[in-house]
Write a protein that holds these residues in place. Structure first.
Motif, mmCIF file in Angstrom:
data_model
loop_
_atom_site.group_PDB
_atom_site.id
_atom_site.type_symbol
_atom_site.label_atom_id
_atom_site.label_comp_id
_atom_site.label_asym_id
_atom_site.label_seq_id
_atom_site.Cartn_x
_atom_site.Cartn_y
_atom_site.Cartn_z
ATOM 1 N N LEU A 104 0.797 -1.175 -0.059
ATOM 2 C CA LEU A 104 0.061 -0.139 0.048
ATOM 3 C C LEU A 104 0.996 1.160 0.031
ATOM 4 O O LEU A 104 1.827 1.245 0.573
ATOM 5 N N ASP A 105 0.384 2.124 -0.615
ATOM 6 C CA ASP A 105 1.386 3.537 -0.747
ATOM 7 C C ASP A 105 1.548 3.921 0.560
ATOM 8 O O ASP A 105 0.912 3.771 1.684
ATOM 9 N N THR A 108 -1.342 5.376 2.083
ATOM 10 C CA THR A 108 -2.749 4.528 1.857
ATOM 11 C C THR A 108 -2.853 4.024 3.363
ATOM 12 O O THR A 108 -1.948 3.508 3.830
ATOM 13 N N TYR A 135 -11.269 -0.878 -2.150
ATOM 14 C CA TYR A 135 -10.698 0.455 -1.593
ATOM 15 C C TYR A 135 -11.855 1.184 -1.314
ATOM 16 O O TYR A 135 -12.847 1.473 -2.023
ATOM 17 N N HIS A 189 0.172 2.518 -7.998
ATOM 18 C CA HIS A 189 -0.577 3.475 -7.860
ATOM 19 C C HIS A 189 -1.939 3.389 -8.507
ATOM 20 O O HIS A 189 -2.394 4.257 -9.077
ATOM 21 N N GLN A 190 -2.267 2.351 -8.725
ATOM 22 C CA GLN A 190 -3.390 1.872 -9.857
ATOM 23 C C GLN A 190 -4.657 2.698 -9.365
ATOM 24 O O GLN A 190 -5.263 3.303 -10.336
ATOM 25 N N VAL A 191 -5.188 2.816 -8.159
ATOM 26 C CA VAL A 191 -6.333 3.422 -7.963
ATOM 27 C C VAL A 191 -6.168 5.201 -7.978
ATOM 28 O O VAL A 191 -6.856 5.743 -8.918
ATOM 29 N N LYS A 192 -5.026 5.481 -8.011
ATOM 30 C CA LYS A 192 -4.939 6.976 -8.027
ATOM 31 C C LYS A 192 -4.798 7.394 -9.404
ATOM 32 O O LYS A 192 -5.329 8.416 -9.755
ATOM 33 N N LEU A 205 -7.578 7.174 0.489
ATOM 34 C CA LEU A 205 -7.292 5.878 0.178
ATOM 35 C C LEU A 205 -7.294 4.972 1.407
ATOM 36 O O LEU A 205 -6.378 5.093 2.194
HETATM 37 N N1 URA Z 1 -3.802 1.821 -5.458
HETATM 38 C C1 URA Z 1 -3.111 3.196 -5.260
HETATM 39 O O1 URA Z 1 -3.082 3.831 -5.918
HETATM 40 N N2 URA Z 1 -2.531 3.251 -3.913
HETATM 41 C C2 URA Z 1 -2.355 2.151 -3.060
HETATM 42 O O2 URA Z 1 -1.920 2.146 -2.197
HETATM 43 C C3 URA Z 1 -3.208 1.092 -3.442
HETATM 44 C C4 URA Z 1 -3.957 0.842 -4.740
#
Ligand code: URA
Length: 236
Positions: A104-105, A108, A135, A189-192, A205
């Motif tokens: 996790l970042d 996060t 998330y 950084h997938q979700v971001k 997040l």
């Molecule tokens: N996606 C993100 O951008 N950050 C995370 O820590 C996990 C998933």
């Protein structure tokens, strides 16, 4: 399980560093099958021998599974020169062979599994297994039905990333929207990046679920506990 040195056994079980447990042994505070053993190199069987250290029976478990509610400001690594790591937060069950399952970042929060079970970690992280991760996300901007549809189809996020279909559930759509996002991949950084791509930068997040394992919301940030047998079964 093979035989192992008495000092390693005790250190693996978190009774102290190798130097500390050697002192317990030398001082006669460690019993193997009711006999004092003063040699750190003495070989014991984790299955058959009964080991008592400082008056307490010690049970050996080969694998540890810990759920951490990761706070911001710590990195998901076993060692880092600059930052505190998630392993620095683990003070009990502190085994040298633990590692975080995925990353996790630093900013996060939420569910992070720590284990020394490489096989399970591989199963959970393997891209082929498509383990879903959910998330809770707060983004800057109004999340729309178009975003839901786009994420559901899969889309070109940026030059390097084409995201697989992901499920976006809107909790609150306003100036700062709150959503749940479930993805089956774990790119950097997938979700971001997914939200950045629709011009709604992530403000907060938190991972709440991995596979069928849910974050225990009674754990405060930085707190952790061992997984129950039921939770472990959910992951397998
Ligand atoms: N996606 C993100 O951008 N950050 C995370 O820590 C996990 C998933």
């Amino acid at each position: 399980m093979a035989m192992l040195r008495l000092d390693k056994y005790l250190a693996d079980m978190g009774l102290g560093t190798r130097t500390e447990v050697k002192q317990f042994i030398k001082k006669g505070q460690v019993l193997v099958n009711e006999e004092i053993v003063k040699k750190p190199e003495y070989k014991v069987s984790a299955v058959e021998d009964e080991i008592v250290c400082c008056g307490k029976k010690v049970g050996y478990t080969e694998f540890e599974y810990i759920m951490l509610n990761k706070p911001q400001g710590v990195v998901s690594a076993t060692q880092d020169e600059r930052d505190k790591t998630v392993l620095d937060l683990i003070t009990e069950h502190d085994r040298k062979d633990l590692f975080p399952v995925g990353r996790l970042d630093k900013d996060t929060e939420g569910l992070l599994l720590l284990t020394n079970d490489g096989k399970l970690a591989h199963e959970l992280l393997s891209p082929k297994k498509h383990v879903p991760k959910t998330y809770f996300v707060i983004v800057d901007g109004v999340v729309t039905k178009e975003d839901v549809d786009l994420f559901a189809e899969g889309f070109q996020v940026d030059a390097e990333l084409f995201s697989k279909p992901a499920q976006l559930k809107i909790l609150e759509a306003k100036e700062q929207s709150e959503v749940y996002l479930t993805i089956t991949e774990g790119k950097f950084h997938q979700v971001k990046r997914m939200f950045q791509s629709v011009n709604k930068p992530v403000l907060y997040l938190k991972r709440v679920q991995m596979g069928r394992l849910k974050l225990d919301e009674t754990l405060k940030l930085g707190q952790y506990r061992q997984l129950t047998e039921e939770e472990l079964a959910l992951l397998r």
